[in-house]
Design a protein around this motif. Sequence first.
Motif, PDB file in Angstrom:
ATOM      1  N   ASP A  14       0.995  -0.985   0.183  1.00 41.80           N
ATOM      2  CA  ASP A  14       0.018   0.064   0.119  1.00 41.80           C
ATOM      3  C   ASP A  14       0.871   1.240   0.030  1.00 41.80           C
ATOM      4  OD1 ASP A  14      -1.906   1.964   0.386  1.00 41.80           O
ATOM      5  OD2 ASP A  14      -2.808   0.990   2.100  1.00 41.80           O
ATOM      6  N   LYS A  15       1.169   1.649  -1.193  1.00 42.10           N
ATOM      7  CA  LYS A  15       2.196   2.757  -1.407  1.00 42.10           C
ATOM      8  C   LYS A  15       1.651   4.254  -0.858  1.00 42.10           C
ATOM      9  CE  LYS A  15       4.557   0.998  -5.215  1.00 42.10           C
ATOM     10  NZ  LYS A  15       5.070   1.311  -6.806  1.00 42.10           N
ATOM     11  N   VAL A  16       0.270   4.223  -0.734  1.00 39.89           N
ATOM     12  CA  VAL A  16      -0.227   5.624  -0.408  1.00 39.89           C
ATOM     13  C   VAL A  16      -0.135   5.639   1.116  1.00 39.89           C
ATOM     14  CG1 VAL A  16      -2.320   6.765  -0.059  1.00 39.89           C
ATOM     15  CG2 VAL A  16      -2.087   5.993  -2.109  1.00 39.89           C
ATOM     16  N   THR A  17      -0.342   4.450   1.821  1.00 38.54           N
ATOM     17  CA  THR A  17      -0.348   4.363   3.348  1.00 38.54           C
ATOM     18  C   THR A  17       1.152   4.703   3.620  1.00 38.54           C
ATOM     19  OG1 THR A  17      -2.157   3.285   3.624  1.00 38.54           O
ATOM     20  CG2 THR A  17      -0.847   3.200   5.373  1.00 38.54           C
ATOM     21  N   VAL A  18       2.149   4.056   3.148  1.00 40.10           N
ATOM     22  CA  VAL A  18       3.249   4.002   3.438  1.00 40.10           C
ATOM     23  C   VAL A  18       4.035   5.527   3.188  1.00 40.10           C
ATOM     24  CG1 VAL A  18       5.746   3.136   2.817  1.00 40.10           C
ATOM     25  CG2 VAL A  18       4.052   1.469   3.251  1.00 40.10           C
ATOM     26  N   GLY A  19       3.704   6.127   2.185  1.00 36.57           N
ATOM     27  CA  GLY A  19       3.939   7.529   1.862  1.00 36.57           C
ATOM     28  C   GLY A  19       3.653   8.452   2.586  1.00 36.57           C
ATOM     29  N   ALA A  20       2.210   8.372   3.199  1.00 34.27           N
ATOM     30  CA  ALA A  20       1.608   9.257   3.966  1.00 34.27           C
ATOM     31  C   ALA A  20       2.388   9.395   5.535  1.00 34.27           C
ATOM     32  CB  ALA A  20       0.196   9.081   4.294  1.00 34.27           C
ATOM     33  N   LEU A  21       2.570   7.977   5.986  1.00 35.34           N
ATOM     34  CA  LEU A  21       3.073   7.752   7.259  1.00 35.34           C
ATOM     35  C   LEU A  21       4.734   8.081   7.045  1.00 35.34           C
ATOM     36  CD1 LEU A  21       1.522   4.429   8.259  1.00 35.34           C
ATOM     37  CD2 LEU A  21       0.979   6.966   9.259  1.00 35.34           C
ATOM     38  N   ARG A  22       5.139   7.871   6.068  1.00 37.72           N
ATOM     39  CA  ARG A  22       6.776   8.473   5.975  1.00 37.72           C
ATOM     40  C   ARG A  22       6.846  10.259   6.159  1.00 37.72           C
ATOM     41  NH1 ARG A  22       9.043   4.304   1.665  1.00 37.72           N
ATOM     42  NH2 ARG A  22       9.800   2.589   3.149  1.00 37.72           N
ATOM     43  N   MET A  23       5.768  10.545   5.433  1.00 35.60           N
ATOM     44  CA  MET A  23       5.678  12.030   5.254  1.00 35.60           C
ATOM     45  C   MET A  23       5.493  12.572   6.879  1.00 35.60           C
ATOM     46  SD  MET A  23       4.137  13.666   1.936  1.00 35.60           S
ATOM     47  CE  MET A  23       3.265  12.241   1.168  1.00 35.60           C
ATOM     48  N   LEU A  24       4.548  11.845   7.557  1.00 30.88           N
ATOM     49  CA  LEU A  24       4.196  12.176   8.897  1.00 30.88           C
ATOM     50  C   LEU A  24       5.370  12.136   9.815  1.00 30.88           C
ATOM     51  CD1 LEU A  24       2.241  12.954  11.218  1.00 30.88           C
ATOM     52  CD2 LEU A  24       1.466  10.728  11.389  1.00 30.88           C
TER      53      LEU A  24
END
Length: 133
Positions: A5-15
């Motif tokens: 799930d790239k969207v979830t991983v990307g959002a959590l990495r940005m956070l």
Amino acid sequence: MKAGDKVTVGALRMLSAAITNQEKEVRHELSDDEVREIAGKEVKKRAESIEAFDGAGRTELADKERAEREVLEPYAPAQLDEAVVDALIDEAFAATGASGPQDIGKVMGFVMGKAKGQVDGTVVQQKVRARLG
């Protein structure tokens, strides 16, 4: 990550990056409330981006931002409902004795201090301006 799930991983990495940057800036480990505040700011950034992308006709980017916002919302502080915001504004008017447009700052400071990131400042400002003028 394993689910792909790239969207979830990307959002959590940005956070995580935003939290790390803030920790470096203040030079101490952040409390849970401070982390929630940062998550709230990230959610607000996503909402502003969604508006901008929708206005420009970039629906694919707006959809990506919506998905990221949905991932981040559980980490942000719960938003107060309209009735509670109105009650805080009433309390602010009573406490500050606000009577005209020059008192907007006093009322805003009181409400935002009590709400602590649980309400959008633009919403409060619109409501206060409507009552004062």
